[in-house]
Design an enzyme around this catalytic site. Structure first.
Site, PDB file in Angstrom:
ATOM      1  N   HIS A  79      46.474   6.867  22.448  1.00 13.39           N
ATOM      2  CA  HIS A  79      47.235   7.189  23.657  1.00 13.39           C
ATOM      3  C   HIS A  79      47.288   5.940  24.528  1.00 13.39           C
ATOM      4  O   HIS A  79      46.291   5.243  24.680  1.00 13.39           O
ATOM      5  CB  HIS A  79      46.543   8.338  24.397  1.00 13.39           C
ATOM      6  CG  HIS A  79      47.164   8.645  25.725  1.00 13.39           C
ATOM      7  ND1 HIS A  79      48.525   8.762  25.893  1.00 13.39           N
ATOM      8  CD2 HIS A  79      46.610   8.860  26.945  1.00 13.39           C
ATOM      9  CE1 HIS A  79      48.787   9.035  27.167  1.00 13.39           C
ATOM     10  NE2 HIS A  79      47.648   9.093  27.819  1.00 13.39           N
ATOM     11  N   ASN A 117      52.314   4.622  30.582  1.00 10.29           N
ATOM     12  CA  ASN A 117      51.767   5.876  30.033  1.00 10.29           C
ATOM     13  C   ASN A 117      52.880   6.931  30.031  1.00 10.29           C
ATOM     14  O   ASN A 117      53.298   7.389  31.087  1.00 10.29           O
ATOM     15  CB  ASN A 117      50.584   6.321  30.903  1.00 10.29           C
ATOM     16  CG  ASN A 117      49.927   7.604  30.404  1.00 10.29           C
ATOM     17  OD1 ASN A 117      50.448   8.284  29.515  1.00 10.29           O
ATOM     18  ND2 ASN A 117      48.795   7.936  30.983  1.00 10.29           N
ATOM     19  N   CYS A 160      48.606  14.631  28.436  1.00 11.60           N
ATOM     20  CA  CYS A 160      48.637  13.410  27.619  1.00 11.60           C
ATOM     21  C   CYS A 160      48.123  13.640  26.205  1.00 11.60           C
ATOM     22  O   CYS A 160      48.416  12.853  25.297  1.00 11.60           O
ATOM     23  CB  CYS A 160      47.834  12.304  28.291  1.00 11.60           C
ATOM     24  SG  CYS A 160      48.504  11.826  29.889  1.00 11.60           S
TER      25      CYS A 160
HETATM   26  N1  ACO Z   1      48.399  -1.842  43.480  1.00 13.53           N
HETATM   27  C1  ACO Z   1      47.526  -2.536  44.207  1.00 13.53           C
HETATM   28  N2  ACO Z   1      46.327  -2.060  44.578  1.00 13.53           N
HETATM   29  C2  ACO Z   1      46.011  -0.831  44.190  1.00 13.53           C
HETATM   30  C3  ACO Z   1      46.877  -0.034  43.414  1.00 13.53           C
HETATM   31  C4  ACO Z   1      48.119  -0.581  43.078  1.00 13.53           C
HETATM   32  N3  ACO Z   1      49.027   0.078  42.332  1.00 13.53           N
HETATM   33  N4  ACO Z   1      46.292   1.151  43.183  1.00 13.53           N
HETATM   34  C5  ACO Z   1      45.089   1.101  43.773  1.00 13.53           C
HETATM   35  N5  ACO Z   1      44.918  -0.086  44.367  1.00 13.53           N
HETATM   36  C6  ACO Z   1      43.749  -0.580  45.109  1.00 13.53           C
HETATM   37  C7  ACO Z   1      42.884   0.542  45.639  1.00 13.53           C
HETATM   38  O1  ACO Z   1      43.373   0.960  46.885  1.00 13.53           O
HETATM   39  C8  ACO Z   1      41.552  -0.132  45.732  1.00 13.53           C
HETATM   40  O2  ACO Z   1      41.517  -0.892  46.915  1.00 13.53           O
HETATM   41  P1  ACO Z   1      40.172  -1.031  47.778  1.00 13.53           P
HETATM   42  O3  ACO Z   1      39.163  -1.643  46.847  1.00 13.53           O
HETATM   43  O4  ACO Z   1      40.592  -1.894  48.904  1.00 13.53           O
HETATM   44  O5  ACO Z   1      39.836   0.377  48.165  1.00 13.53           O
HETATM   45  C9  ACO Z   1      41.541  -1.113  44.558  1.00 13.53           C
HETATM   46  O6  ACO Z   1      42.913  -1.288  44.201  1.00 13.53           O
HETATM   47  C10 ACO Z   1      40.756  -0.636  43.376  1.00 13.53           C
HETATM   48  O7  ACO Z   1      41.168   0.679  43.049  1.00 13.53           O
HETATM   49  P2  ACO Z   1      40.426   1.492  41.935  1.00 13.53           P
HETATM   50  O8  ACO Z   1      41.030   2.835  41.863  1.00 13.53           O
HETATM   51  O9  ACO Z   1      38.973   1.358  42.133  1.00 13.53           O
HETATM   52  O10 ACO Z   1      40.847   0.641  40.653  1.00 13.53           O
HETATM   53  P3  ACO Z   1      40.350   0.797  39.172  1.00 13.53           P
HETATM   54  O11 ACO Z   1      39.799  -0.499  38.703  1.00 13.53           O
HETATM   55  O12 ACO Z   1      39.535   2.016  38.948  1.00 13.53           O
HETATM   56  O13 ACO Z   1      41.727   0.976  38.400  1.00 13.53           O
HETATM   57  C11 ACO Z   1      43.069   2.664  37.383  1.00 13.53           C
HETATM   58  C12 ACO Z   1      42.526   2.084  38.672  1.00 13.53           C
HETATM   59  C13 ACO Z   1      43.983   1.644  36.726  1.00 13.53           C
HETATM   60  C14 ACO Z   1      43.853   3.913  37.708  1.00 13.53           C
HETATM   61  C15 ACO Z   1      41.903   2.983  36.436  1.00 13.53           C
HETATM   62  O14 ACO Z   1      40.903   3.694  37.107  1.00 13.53           O
HETATM   63  C16 ACO Z   1      42.353   3.756  35.249  1.00 13.53           C
HETATM   64  O15 ACO Z   1      43.142   3.323  34.447  1.00 13.53           O
HETATM   65  N6  ACO Z   1      41.803   4.943  35.066  1.00 13.53           N
HETATM   66  C17 ACO Z   1      42.177   5.764  33.955  1.00 13.53           C
HETATM   67  C18 ACO Z   1      43.139   6.738  34.443  1.00 13.53           C
HETATM   68  C19 ACO Z   1      44.316   6.880  33.554  1.00 13.53           C
HETATM   69  O16 ACO Z   1      44.547   6.172  32.611  1.00 13.53           O
HETATM   70  N7  ACO Z   1      45.102   7.844  33.906  1.00 13.53           N
HETATM   71  C20 ACO Z   1      46.304   8.101  33.233  1.00 13.53           C
HETATM   72  C21 ACO Z   1      46.498   9.571  33.100  1.00 13.53           C
HETATM   73  S1  ACO Z   1      45.245  10.264  32.174  1.00 13.53           S
HETATM   74  C22 ACO Z   1      45.347   9.644  30.728  1.00 13.53           C
HETATM   75  O17 ACO Z   1      46.432   9.469  30.260  1.00 13.53           O
HETATM   76  C23 ACO Z   1      44.079   9.328  30.107  1.00 13.53           C
END
Ligand code: ACO
Length: 345
Positions: free
Chosen positions: A250, A280, A114
């Protein structure tokens, strides 16, 4: 006086197929509400069957060449940032080179996921500053959908496909002082490899593999590392956050973008956000957002842009750019008035 890399044009391309959160909810157990609340994404473009990263890259490149009024033969450096090359080798950049008829120099890929576009920009800027090339095409292009595990809802909802491009042209001598790429700042930390990676590749599994991510950890690192590289970029140029006309971040997560804008105390009107429509797109995200803002008239010649990105590696970086070409009037009273800016065409 040092040469400068003026950013003279931008371009982009998005595949035709749009997949909404609602449609995605019929593929995996997710919902529009969850995706929008956690990420800000409402839809993404996905490459069609047989549509390759090079196809997207070539269209974005032509779009940028048209803006500048340049031809392939005017280009003597092509750097493509991609994590999803058409083939293991040769470089996707060589396909772009062939399509554009740009045989007057080198074409190669860089891989920083990224952060790839910021890395490619830094590479091209340094080539131009060193005098090893004069007109560079820098592209971020991805068919990231091909790396996704479409049964893993925690990752597959986050990404999309697309391409963006910029054209850099070096100035001779000190012309354009204060214009173009002011500085770039790159970092990586291989110790964090396991929080974001693809579980495959030519030397390990001989297959391509899928994206694996610890979202919370990536989020935490993104906020702290991007904050520090933004400070580093501003400090290096003796600038303050308030001097920045546009933050072009980004587009990984709306919450990360908002955190950066808040930290810089930048009003929302100065932040280019396209994640809601593009998701993304990895290396394509920054040049896609930039091109959109150039074409709709937000970003104008003379504006100070702060570009930043982070991704797998971890690899991250930022660049400060005064966009466009100094106008004759700007140069009239300046100490570099007698030096000529390299003509665009
Ligand atoms: N739909 C519904 N529920 C979901 C989904 C989905 N697509 N994905 C996960 N869940 C559920 C999980 O199972 C979890 O359930 P539980 O509480 O019953 O166990 C709940 O949602 C919460 O999941 P978390 O992973 O804790 O959610 P979080 O608030 O951390 O959000 C996310 C996840 C959006 C991925 C966030 O952590 C994030 O954006 N992180 C940055 C990562 C990123 O941007 N990566 C991109 C590539 S790297 C880059 O470009 C920087």
């Amino acid at each position: 006086m040092m040469r400068r890399s003026l950013m003279i044009a931008t371009g982009s391309y998005l595949p035709e197929r749009v997949v909404s959160n609602e449609e995605l909810s019929t593929w995996v157990d997710t919902s529009d509400e969850w995706i929008r609340q956690r990420t800000g994404i409402t839809q993404r473009h996905l490459a069609g069957e047989g549509e390759l990263t090079s196809d997207l890259a070539i269209k974005a490149a032509r779009n940028a060449l048209d803006m500048a009024g340049l031809e392939g033969e005017d280009i003597d450096l092509i750097v493509v940032a991609t994590t999803t090359p058409d083939d293991t080798f040769p470089a996707t950049a060589t396909k772009v080179q062939k399509a554009l008829g740009a045989f007057n120099g080198a074409a190669f890929d860089v891989q920083a996921v990224c952060a790839g576009f910021v890395y490619a920009l830094a590479v091209a800027d340094n080539f131009l500053k060193a005098g090893q090339a004069r007109t560079a095409l820098v592209i971020g292009a991805e068919t990231f959908s091909r790396l996704l595990d479409w049964e893993d809802r925690s990752t597959c909802v986050l990404f999309g496909d697309g391409a963006g491009a910029v054209l850099l042209r070096s100035t001779d001598g000190g012309t354009g002082n204060g214009w173009g790429v002011l500085s770039t700042h790159l970092h990586s930390d291989g110790r964090e490899r396991d929080i974001l990676y693809v579980d495959g590749g030519p030397s390990t599994t001989r297959t391509v593999g899928h994206v694996r991510m610890n979202g919370k950890e990536v989020f935490r690192h993104a906020v702290s590392k991007l904050s520090s590289v933004i400070d580093e970029s501003l400090d290096a140029n003796g600038l303050k956050a308030a001097d920045v006309d546009w933050l072009i971040p980004h587009q990984a997560n709306r919450r990360i973008i908002d955190a950066m804008a808040n930290r810089m105390k930048l009003p929302a009107e100065k932040v280019v956000v396209s994640i809601e429509r593009h998701a993304n797109t990895s290396a394509a995200s920054v040049p896609l957002a930039l091109d959109e803002a150039v074409r709709d008239g937000r970003v104008r010649s003379g504006d100070l842009l702060l570009l930043e990105a982070i991704g797998g590696g971890l690899a991250w970086g930022a660049g400060l750019v005064r966009f466009g070409v100094p106008a004759l009037s700007d140069r009239a009273g300046s100490e570099t008035a007698r030096e000529e800016v390299a003509p665009i065409a």
